[in-house]
Motif scaffolding. Structure first.
Motif, PDB file in Angstrom:
ATOM      1  N   TYR A 107       0.843  -1.200   0.000  1.00  0.00           N
ATOM      2  CA  TYR A 107       0.000   0.000   0.000  1.00  0.00           C
ATOM      3  C   TYR A 107       0.872   1.242   0.000  1.00  0.00           C
ATOM      4  O   TYR A 107       1.916   1.297   0.677  1.00  0.00           O
ATOM      5  CB  TYR A 107      -0.913   0.031   1.234  1.00  0.00           C
ATOM      6  CG  TYR A 107      -2.018  -0.990   1.190  1.00  0.00           C
ATOM      7  CD1 TYR A 107      -3.222  -0.703   0.574  1.00  0.00           C
ATOM      8  CD2 TYR A 107      -1.840  -2.258   1.744  1.00  0.00           C
ATOM      9  CE1 TYR A 107      -4.245  -1.648   0.511  1.00  0.00           C
ATOM     10  CE2 TYR A 107      -2.846  -3.203   1.682  1.00  0.00           C
ATOM     11  CZ  TYR A 107      -4.046  -2.898   1.074  1.00  0.00           C
ATOM     12  OH  TYR A 107      -5.049  -3.825   1.004  1.00  0.00           O
ATOM     13  N   PHE A 125      -3.629   7.053  -4.389  1.00  0.00           N
ATOM     14  CA  PHE A 125      -2.526   6.365  -3.707  1.00  0.00           C
ATOM     15  C   PHE A 125      -1.244   6.525  -4.505  1.00  0.00           C
ATOM     16  O   PHE A 125      -1.250   6.452  -5.736  1.00  0.00           O
ATOM     17  CB  PHE A 125      -2.830   4.867  -3.568  1.00  0.00           C
ATOM     18  CG  PHE A 125      -3.822   4.542  -2.491  1.00  0.00           C
ATOM     19  CD1 PHE A 125      -3.427   4.473  -1.156  1.00  0.00           C
ATOM     20  CD2 PHE A 125      -5.150   4.300  -2.799  1.00  0.00           C
ATOM     21  CE1 PHE A 125      -4.339   4.167  -0.157  1.00  0.00           C
ATOM     22  CE2 PHE A 125      -6.072   3.997  -1.804  1.00  0.00           C
ATOM     23  CZ  PHE A 125      -5.663   3.933  -0.489  1.00  0.00           C
ATOM     24  N   VAL A 130       3.719  -1.508   3.709  1.00  0.00           N
ATOM     25  CA  VAL A 130       3.087  -0.192   3.690  1.00  0.00           C
ATOM     26  C   VAL A 130       4.172   0.874   3.569  1.00  0.00           C
ATOM     27  O   VAL A 130       5.240   0.765   4.188  1.00  0.00           O
ATOM     28  CB  VAL A 130       2.258   0.029   4.983  1.00  0.00           C
ATOM     29  CG1 VAL A 130       1.560   1.389   4.967  1.00  0.00           C
ATOM     30  CG2 VAL A 130       1.224  -1.088   5.153  1.00  0.00           C
ATOM     31  N   LEU A 157      -4.006  -0.693   8.217  1.00  0.00           N
ATOM     32  CA  LEU A 157      -4.806  -1.164   7.091  1.00  0.00           C
ATOM     33  C   LEU A 157      -6.228  -0.601   7.054  1.00  0.00           C
ATOM     34  O   LEU A 157      -6.731  -0.262   5.986  1.00  0.00           O
ATOM     35  CB  LEU A 157      -4.845  -2.697   7.074  1.00  0.00           C
ATOM     36  CG  LEU A 157      -3.503  -3.381   6.784  1.00  0.00           C
ATOM     37  CD1 LEU A 157      -3.675  -4.891   6.698  1.00  0.00           C
ATOM     38  CD2 LEU A 157      -2.865  -2.844   5.506  1.00  0.00           C
ATOM     39  N   LEU A 205      -6.255   2.801   5.557  1.00  0.00           N
ATOM     40  CA  LEU A 205      -6.047   2.768   4.112  1.00  0.00           C
ATOM     41  C   LEU A 205      -7.303   2.286   3.396  1.00  0.00           C
ATOM     42  O   LEU A 205      -7.626   2.758   2.295  1.00  0.00           O
ATOM     43  CB  LEU A 205      -4.848   1.883   3.777  1.00  0.00           C
ATOM     44  CG  LEU A 205      -3.511   2.435   4.295  1.00  0.00           C
ATOM     45  CD1 LEU A 205      -2.419   1.374   4.227  1.00  0.00           C
ATOM     46  CD2 LEU A 205      -3.091   3.687   3.532  1.00  0.00           C
ATOM     47  N   ASP A 235     -10.241   4.246   0.626  1.00  0.00           N
ATOM     48  CA  ASP A 235     -11.044   3.725  -0.478  1.00  0.00           C
ATOM     49  C   ASP A 235     -12.521   4.057  -0.282  1.00  0.00           C
ATOM     50  O   ASP A 235     -13.240   4.331  -1.252  1.00  0.00           O
ATOM     51  CB  ASP A 235     -10.839   2.214  -0.594  1.00  0.00           C
ATOM     52  CG  ASP A 235     -11.405   1.643  -1.883  1.00  0.00           C
ATOM     53  OD1 ASP A 235     -11.115   2.194  -2.960  1.00  0.00           O
ATOM     54  OD2 ASP A 235     -12.162   0.657  -1.809  1.00  0.00           O
TER      55      ASP A 235
END
Length: 474
Positions: free
Chosen positions: A20, A28, A51, A188, A191, A195
């Motif tokens: 990520y 991103f 990450v 996570l 992140l 979205d």
């Protein structure tokens, strides 16, 4: 004791990428420094993803994106901003199963907690603050309250998505833009929230997410173009942030550690109190700032209460966080497990009596059995320092005055609990407790409409409720 067949939640509902980047200005990308870190599943020690680590240049880009977006976002009518918040809340509800599984994988908490506590509260916070977005003139902060600008928000690992909601929802409702840094061990869900923002068609730059360790947070907090800093985490880091922000004109709210007293009087219903004690200290593995980590029991009730508590603890199931039968999941990291072990060993060496139920622990991952210490005095380190794990220190008292004195004998002041049949005693004791939240005959109950925050070394400012708007308004 009943033996339960495993009832695991499926991992297939969440699709975790192998790597990520940073979420800046609506998209991103990889960090300019090129550094990455691994986030692992604390129950199995498997690597979940790599990450990106945000360096100073990345933080600059994120703050600049938030600053560019601020003009148009703050100029939107409140009702228009509310539409985005309502949309985010609905998407969170629609994706709640996916997000709950992700949270349990990355954090180690039982799926029951993430599914039944965290995710409903996350959605509720966005719904609640969406309702405030067009009513700010009636919130009691003047007829035309204005947003501050760019908010830097640094959140902890114990409730990653919920702490994000506590901070992002009021910031957006009041017209601010956000740069958020999640904890290094649990990036996570933040992140995935990025979205969600894209799915809700939130304008680019309104929410930016930079990942990394303490250095990334330090760059963000010290950034000269940030107008507001919000932090939840340890008291030590909170002190550093307060020093950094001092004299800069930045607004600051801090929600820090706690060493809450859960006070049980001799007329309390024992079974109900035991459930509250268990919920107060073993919920989320004790990784709770407001955990009821000090149990104060009136002397005449001590033996029957402890007997009942031990019987209840013997039924707690420790193991796979994705198993719906699990009560206590994995400790979030090896470093946190080492601290819990160290303080527990100090408690035993100082003369407190340690007890845990028979509790087989998995071979891999980070685990700690639920533990109580009796024979504890106020001089013991386990009664003074925040352990942040499933460890309970039990003290006794004789009179309400002694209970209040012992409860307040701490540098912290985040929360407390009172258990008694008498309403007058609840009010009299609660009024004297130096704690931001006092629960009566319950514990760890939260509501988006209710403000939360502490006194003394537990921080200052309030999150949640109408009070939570104030920190984001000029």
């Amino acid at each position: 004791m009943f033996e339960y067949a495993p009832a695991p939640e499926s991992r297939s509902v969440v699709d975790i990428a192998s790597s990520y980047g940073l979420f800046i200005d609506g998209s991103f990308d990889g960090g300019k420094d090129g550094d990455v870190f691994k986030t692992i599943n604390p129950a199995t020690e498997e690597v979940l993803a790599e990450v990106a680590t945000a360096g100073p240049e990345d933080v600059d880009r994120a703050v600049a994106a938030a600053r560019r977006a601020f003009g148009s976002w703050s100029a939107l009518p409140g009702a228009e901003r509310a539409k985005y918040l309502f949309r985010i809340a609905r998407i969170i509800q629609e994706r709640s199963r996916e997000l709950a599984v992700l949270e349990s994988l990355d954090n180690g908490k039982p799926i029951r907690d993430s599914r039944d506590v965290d995710l409903p509260l996350v959605a509720a916070h966005f719904f609640y603050y969406a309702g405030w977005a067009d009513k700010l003139a009636y919130a009691g902060f003047g007829p035309d309250p204005r947003p501050l600008g760019v908010a830097a928000q640094v959140i902890p690992w114990n409730f990653p998505l919920l702490m994000l909601a506590w901070k992002v929802a009021p910031a957006l409702a009041t017209g601010n833009t956000v740069v958020l840094k999640p904890a290094e061990t649990t990036p996570l869900s933040a992140l995935f929230f990025a979205d969600v923002c894209r799915q809700a068609e939130l304008p680019p730059g309104v929410v930016n997410i930079v990942t990394g360790a303490g250095d990334t947070g330090a760059y963000l907090v010290a950034h000269p173009d940030v107008d507001k800093v919000a932090f939840t985490g340890s008291t030590e880091v909170g002190r550093e942030i307060a020093r950094t922000v001092s004299g800069t004109g930045k607004r600051l709210t801090l929600e820090l550690g706690g060493k809450a007293a859960n006070i049980v009087f001799d007329d309390a219903p024992i079974d109900q109190a035991v459930e509250g004690i268990v919920n107060g200290i073993f919920f989320n593995q004790g990784h709770v700032c407001c955990a009821g980590s000090r149990l104060l029991v009136q002397e005449s009730l001590f033996e029957p209460l402890i007997d009942s508590l031990k019987r209840r603890m013997a039924t707690l199931r420790v193991g796979d966080p994705l198993d719906k039968n699990t009560d206590i999941g994995a400790i979030n990291s090896a470093a946190q497990l080492a601290r819990i072990r160290e303080l527990s060993e100090i408690g035993a060496s100082e003369g407190a009596e340690r007890w845990s139920p028979e509790c087989p622990l998995p071979d891999r991952g980070f685990w700690f059995a639920p533990t109580i210490f009796t024979g504890v005095t106020q001089a013991h380190r386990i009664a003074r320092e925040e352990i942040f794990g499933p460890v309970l220190s039990v003290l006794t008292f004789r009179t309400p005055d002694e209970a209040v004195a012992k409860a307040n004998n701490t540098p912290y002041g985040l929360s407390a609990g009172v258990w008694t049949e008498k309403g007058s005693r609840i009010l009299a004791v609660a009024d004297r407790l130096r704690a931001g939240v006092v629960w009566a005959n319950t514990f760890n109950k939260f509501d988006p409409a209710s403000p939360f925050g502490g006194y003394k070394e537990s921080g200052y400012g309030r999150e949640g409720g109408r009070h939570g708007l104030e920190a984001y308004l000029a």
